[in-house]
Write an enzyme that holds these catalytic residues in place. Structure first.
Site, PDB file in Angstrom:
ATOM      1  N   HIS A  56     -63.721 -28.864 -27.411  1.00  0.00           N
ATOM      2  CA  HIS A  56     -64.744 -29.850 -26.447  1.00  0.00           C
ATOM      3  C   HIS A  56     -65.589 -30.404 -27.368  1.00  0.00           C
ATOM      4  O   HIS A  56     -66.114 -31.640 -27.355  1.00  0.00           O
ATOM      5  CB  HIS A  56     -65.026 -29.367 -25.197  1.00  0.00           C
ATOM      6  CG  HIS A  56     -65.684 -30.389 -24.247  1.00  0.00           C
ATOM      7  ND1 HIS A  56     -65.127 -31.414 -23.677  1.00  0.00           N
ATOM      8  CD2 HIS A  56     -66.943 -30.670 -24.295  1.00  0.00           C
ATOM      9  CE1 HIS A  56     -66.095 -31.789 -22.761  1.00  0.00           C
ATOM     10  NE2 HIS A  56     -67.312 -31.510 -23.484  1.00  0.00           N
ATOM     11  N   GLU A  57     -66.384 -29.175 -27.845  1.00  0.00           N
ATOM     12  CA  GLU A  57     -67.554 -29.536 -28.318  1.00  0.00           C
ATOM     13  C   GLU A  57     -67.491 -29.945 -29.780  1.00  0.00           C
ATOM     14  O   GLU A  57     -68.225 -31.030 -30.330  1.00  0.00           O
ATOM     15  CB  GLU A  57     -68.491 -28.314 -28.470  1.00  0.00           C
ATOM     16  CG  GLU A  57     -68.812 -27.783 -27.231  1.00  0.00           C
ATOM     17  CD  GLU A  57     -69.794 -28.740 -26.431  1.00  0.00           C
ATOM     18  OE1 GLU A  57     -70.616 -29.534 -26.980  1.00  0.00           O
ATOM     19  OE2 GLU A  57     -69.714 -28.553 -25.286  1.00  0.00           O
TER      20      GLU A  57
END
Length: 351
Positions: free
Chosen positions: A17-18
């Site tokens: 996600h990051e």
């Protein structure tokens, strides 16, 4: 072992996600000050170029800190000084990567499949009352039940068991839709399947698991996961389920541990963990895009509101006020996470 595997899976989901935010920011020329996996005290830090890379203690989150994210900045590479579309791409990139990971995991799960059970009726059990010209026929495919599109064969029983037994059903028959409104269905025990318990009486067919079929079923499964996330949110808002029914990282890790230990063999355990991981990845993609402060969706929502207000007032709003809103949202989210974690731990203690 499965607890360790589950924690690693969480770390991967967060990292993906990051990494989506990080990659989009770099491609858009935005300065990234820190890229971190986890929250809390840093276990490891390394400065490379303009970015600090960190691994933090608590595997419950992560962040991609960009210059000027919640405040005014004179740096032309600051997030706040980018155009609307660049900011939108950066904010949505994390959820996109989670959803993409979920799709990839589902495809891996189906890689060895030889055939798929379809929501198409192959034949009926002896004595089934629903086989008739005015009801269902062999070759009919379930298209929707009570307005819910049928993606997988598991959807049929899942939606037939919701409600009071009377449903609005749409079947596909020879390429045309046949509507069965207020159609009453109930389960009973059939002699030839007595050891399997009550059934509706129709037997589904199979289709060969060609590469095209695998791609189709992968996408349909992703859509199925997405829908159940929305149904879960709807049940939560309506009060059908409560906070005690929610699970956070502790509860999910415990569930993964149970699933792994109860599997018949290592292959079955791996398939089950991949399935759960794919569901969590899709879940994260959707949850992060909800219009809640501190989440990516909240940032997108407030960005759109800001654009509208600035267009009307012809004045630029100070980003710090948006930062205050996100800070308040973060405090509330952390409080909710703490409550859910407390409930998870209490469940483990009480057994």
């Amino acid at each position: 072992m499965y607890i360790i595997i589950a924690i690693i899976i969480f770390g991967v989901l967060i990292a993906i996600h990051e990494f989506g935010h990080f990659t989009a920011a770099k491609l858009c020329g935005v300065k990234v000050e820190e890229f971190a996996i986890g929250m809390g005290p840093a276990l490891f830090k390394k400065q490379r170029g303009e970015t600090m890379y960190a691994l933090r203690l608590l595997p419950i989150g992560g962040f991609c800190a960009m210059a000027g994210e919640d405040e005014e900045s004179e740096d032309p590479r600051a997030f706040t000084n980018q155009g609307f579309w660049k900011k939108l791409v950066i904010l949505c990139a994390g959820s996109f990567m989670n959803f993409l990971l979920g799709v990839v995991l589902i495809l891996i799960m189906y890689a060895g499949a030889q055939a798929f059970v379809t929501p198409t009726i192959d034949h009926f059990m002896e004595g089934c009352p629903y086989e008739s010209a005015d009801a269902m026929q062999a070759g009919d495919t379930f298209y929707s039940i009570d307005g819910q599109r049928i993606y997988l064969v598991s959807d049929v029983s899942a939606f037939l068991m919701r409600g009071n037994g009377v449903h609005d059903i749409v079947m596909l028959r020879n390429g045309e839709k046949v509507e069965l409104n207020d159609f009453e269905l109930s389960m009973k025990t059939y002699a030839e399947y007595a050891d399997e318990g009550p059934k509706y009486g129709f037997v589904f067919g199979y289709t060969e698991a060609t590469f095209g079929a695998k791609l189709e079923y992968t996408w349909n499964t992703a859509m199925e996961f997405s829908r159940w996330v929305w149904i879960g949110l709807k049940d939560l808002v309506s009060g059908s389920v409560g906070l005690k029914d929610m699970s956070g990282p502790v509860g999910i890790v415990d569930m993964m541990n149970d699933v792994g230990q109860q599997a018949e063999n290592a292959r079955a355990a791996a398939d089950n963990l991949i399935y759960i991981s794919a569901f969590i990845a899709v879940n994260l993609a959707i949850m992060n895009m909800l219009p809640i402060p501190a989440l990516d969706g909240g940032r997108v929502f407030l960005m759109i509101v800001t654009v509208i207000i600035e267009a009307i007032s012809r004045k630029k709003l100070d980003p710090k006020y948006e930062g205050y809103i996100h800070m308040a949202g973060m405090v509330l989210l952390l409080g909710l996470m703490a409550l859910v974690m407390y409930n998870d731990i209490a469940k483990l203690i009480t057994g």
